[in-house]
Design a protein around this motif. Structure first.
Motif, short mmCIF file in Angstrom:
data_model
loop_
_atom_site.label_atom_id
_atom_site.label_comp_id
_atom_site.label_asym_id
_atom_site.label_seq_id
_atom_site.Cartn_x
_atom_site.Cartn_y
_atom_site.Cartn_z
N TYR A 1 0.83 -1.21 0.00
CA TYR A 1 0.00 0.00 0.00
C TYR A 1 0.86 1.27 0.00
N ARG A 2 0.53 2.18 -0.93
CA ARG A 2 1.24 3.48 -0.95
C ARG A 2 0.23 4.61 -0.78
N PRO A 3 0.31 5.30 0.37
CA PRO A 3 -0.67 6.36 0.67
C PRO A 3 -0.79 7.38 -0.46
N ALA A 4 0.32 7.69 -1.15
CA ALA A 4 0.27 8.72 -2.19
C ALA A 4 -0.65 8.28 -3.34
N ASP A 5 -0.63 6.99 -3.69
CA ASP A 5 -1.51 6.50 -4.76
C ASP A 5 -2.97 6.62 -4.35
N PHE A 6 -3.23 6.28 -3.11
CA PHE A 6 -4.59 6.34 -2.60
C PHE A 6 -5.11 7.77 -2.68
N GLN A 7 -4.25 8.70 -2.24
CA GLN A 7 -4.62 10.12 -2.25
C GLN A 7 -4.92 10.63 -3.65
N LYS A 8 -4.09 10.18 -4.59
CA LYS A 8 -4.27 10.64 -5.97
C LYS A 8 -5.63 10.19 -6.52
N GLU A 9 -5.95 8.92 -6.30
CA GLU A 9 -7.22 8.41 -6.82
C GLU A 9 -8.41 9.06 -6.11
N LEU A 10 -8.19 9.43 -4.85
CA LEU A 10 -9.27 10.10 -4.13
C LEU A 10 -9.60 11.44 -4.72
N LEU A 11 -8.54 12.15 -5.13
CA LEU A 11 -8.78 13.46 -5.74
C LEU A 11 -9.61 13.31 -7.00
N ASN A 12 -9.29 12.29 -7.80
CA ASN A 12 -10.09 12.02 -9.00
C ASN A 12 -11.54 11.76 -8.64
N LEU A 13 -11.73 10.97 -7.60
CA LEU A 13 -13.08 10.62 -7.18
C LEU A 13 -13.81 11.86 -6.69
N ARG A 14 -13.10 12.68 -5.96
CA ARG A 14 -13.69 13.89 -5.42
C ARG A 14 -14.27 14.74 -6.55
N ASN A 15 -13.49 14.87 -7.60
CA ASN A 15 -13.97 15.69 -8.71
C ASN A 15 -15.22 15.09 -9.32
#
Ligand code: HEC
Ligand code: HEC
Ligand code: HEC
Ligand code: HEC
Length: 449
Positions: A428-442
């Motif tokens: 697990y890499r927190p940075a990857d999770f964060q990146k996909e979350l931003l996409n989802l947020r949009n």
């Protein structure tokens, strides 16, 4: 004998401890006994399986229940396989390491969760342990309701009075599922069992409910008898009851300790199980580096909920979680006192979750809070990120069912990408999770109605 001994102790202490006894017993009786905690006889699955009862091959028209529950369960439900899992090589290795000479399939330590496992005395003639987690494992021993529940005019409330476990009540359902999917006082999960090779268990009630192939149908008739299931309430109580169980476990002087150490199953697995080069420290919990951390993933979800049901109290709730972390891991203060205080808050909020009708605005508030927190790196640990993912997908499903999420398809695609970052807990890499979350947020927020 046990009852007698208990009675004697109580009787001796009565004059001095009356207040405590009352408090303790009201706590005990507030909860419905779980299916493994009653004194009724379990009659066995075979009693439910004829084709005119619950063993039809296809659903019946004109009946208020589907009547093919057994067929669905036995063919598709993982619970019907739970006993057979104890016969696999993996289970044999686990049992060997734990010194369970009788084998996993004969050991109470395993059967309590991999089957409905009443004592010999409480097994009916046709009871068969190899059925695994059977009907009575969730719906309660049937001795006192098997006959009456099919009599014309019997209501759901009558059945519950006769010992049918109230599976449609979100709080009770959460307690029941979590008793195996997290462990409970009467069915403990320990780090020793994990250390012997048991997979890490993680659970989110609403998500897991949707994975089990449903053997019931929520139609007008169901709603009339049992009300409309609210998957957000189910999610909320799943979180709240999991925190109650973790804190109760921590506070239990016997279960909460293992030799010199606390019971490690209560802590974030990945706080210990990661390579030394991983550099994963984050100050989120308010605890210094090099400390083990309680598994607070469910507390994080609760925090987002508290924010919605009691905005003015949410800072105090958060501070109490930090105080508990600091007392447990940094030695600042009395861990047991802080755990007790938090448990009081949690119980109060669980009552509020039970009584609340969550609005679309509530749901959007929770989702926004989770996505925003995740975006700022709160979920640097796997267990928290995993819960956040399941929460966000439950809430998105809830909004979509209510017709309040316009672009469900796009949100689904983004959710799938987010899930991918969680595929392997050890990578697990927190940075990857964060990146996909931003996409989802949009995707989720531009178009939330
Ligand atoms: C008596 C214990 C027990 C109870 C109660 C119980 N479960 Fe389970 N559950 C298990 C066990 C054990 C397994 C693993 C089965 C196997 O593969 O051997 C399991 C598996 C599952 C799975 C499959 C998990 C996966 O990784 O595919 C889901 C989903 C699930 N349970 C949901 C629920 C829900 C929802 C409830 C409550 C309505 C519930 N369970 C109640 C013991 C229980
Ligand atoms: C507190 C309840 C609990 C206890 C005690 C427990 N298990 Fe489990 N076990 C589970 C649950 C729940 C799962 C499913 C996890 C999931 O997929 O989410 C599971 C999964 C497993 C699996 C993996 C199954 C698969 O399909 O991959 C094995 C093997 C297993 N258990 C063996 C054992 C053995 C052997 C013991 C006794 C030493 C034991 N379990 C005790 C609850 C329990
Ligand atoms: C893992 C837990 C679990 C197991 C095992 C299980 N059930 Fe259920 N069952 C549920 C839940 C959760 C519900 C939905 C809540 C409710 O309506 O009570 C439900 C609902 C039902 C309903 C109610 C449908 C309605 O319209 O009111 C029937 C009937 C039923 N189950 C029968 C069975 C039978 C028969 C078996 C065994 C073959 C079985 N269940 C095994 C958890 C379980
Ligand atoms: C405080 C630190 C700590 C925490 C927290 C912790 N573990 Fe462990 N774990 C250990 C230690 C120490 C061992 C023994 C390692 C050894 O024998 O080399 C161990 C062993 C294991 C093993 C056996 C690995 C092997 O090589 O045999 C498994 C599996 C495991 N833990 C799973 C878990 C899970 C799942 C959790 C979370 C529920 C967890 N652990 C939480 C410290 C921890």
């Amino acid at each position: 004998m046990m009852n007698k001994a208990r009675f004697m102790i109580r009787a001796t202490l009565k004059p001095i401890l009356l207040a405590c006894t009352l408090a303790a017993s009201s706590a005990v009786f507030a909860n419905t006994p779980l299916p493994n905690e009653t004194n009724a006889v379990s009659v066995g699955t075979v009693n439910c399986t004829t084709s005119t009862c619950h063993g039809a091959v296809t659903p019946w028209d004109g009946s208020n229940v589907l009547q093919n529950e057994y067929t669905t369960w036995s063919r598709l439900d993982p619970h019907a396989r739970a006993y057979h899992t104890l016969l696999t090589d993996q289970s044999k290795r686990i049992a060997e390491k734990l010194g369970l000479k009788q084998g996993a399939h004969n050991a109470k330590e395993c059967l309590d969760c991999h089957a409905h496992n009443p004592t010999q005395k409480l097994r009916g003639e046709r009871f068969d342990i190899t059925d695994g987690v059977n009907c009575e494992g969730c719906h309660g021993p049937a001795e006192k309701w098997i006959k009456s529940h099919t009599v014309e005019g019997t209501t759901h409330a009558d059945n519950v009075k006769n010992g049918l476990f109230p599976t449609s009540n979100p709080r009770e359902q959460a307690r029941m599922c979590l008793s195996c999917h997290q462990g409970s006082e009467s069915k403990p999960m320990t780090h020793r069992i994990m250390g012997a090779g048991h997979p890490r268990i993680s659970f989110e009630l609403d998500t897991f409910n949707s994975i089990v192939p449903a053997h019931w149908r929520v139609d007008d008739d169901y709603r009339k008898r049992k009300g409309t299931p609210d998957n957000i309430k189910i999610w909320a109580l799943g979180q709240g009851i999991a925190v109650e169980e973790l804190l109760t476990h921590l506070l239990d002087p016997k279960r909460g300790r293992d030799g010199l150490f606390p019971e490690l199953v209560l802590f974030d697995c990945h706080a210990c199980h990661h390579p030394m080069s991983k550099d994963q420290y984050s100050s989120r919990t308010g605890v210094g580096p090099g400390r083990i951390r309680l598994n607070d993933s469910n507390m994080l979800m609760m925090r987002a909920l508290v924010n919605v049901v009691d905005a003015s109290g949410s800072k105090a709730f958060n501070d109490q979680v930090v105080k508990l972390h600091q007392a447990v891991s940094d030695g600042k203060g009395d861990a047991m006192m802080e755990a007790r205080k938090l448990l009081e808050d949690v119980r109060r909020y669980n009552k509020q979750f039970e009584n609340r009708s969550f609005t679309n605005t509530d749901l959007q508030g929770v989702m926004k809070a989770l996505i925003t927190e995740a975006g700022s790196g709160v979920f640097s640990d796997y267990a928290g990120a995993e819960q956040a993912y399941m929460a966000i997908s439950s809430i998105a499903t809830g909004l979509s069912k209510r017709g309040a999420l316009a672009n469900a398809k796009e949100v689904n695609v983004k959710l799938a990408a987010l899930r991918k970052t969680l595929a392997n807990d050890e990578k697990y890499r927190p940075a990857d999770f964060q990146k996909e979350l931003l996409n989802l947020r949009n995707a989720a927020f531009v178009q939330v109605k």
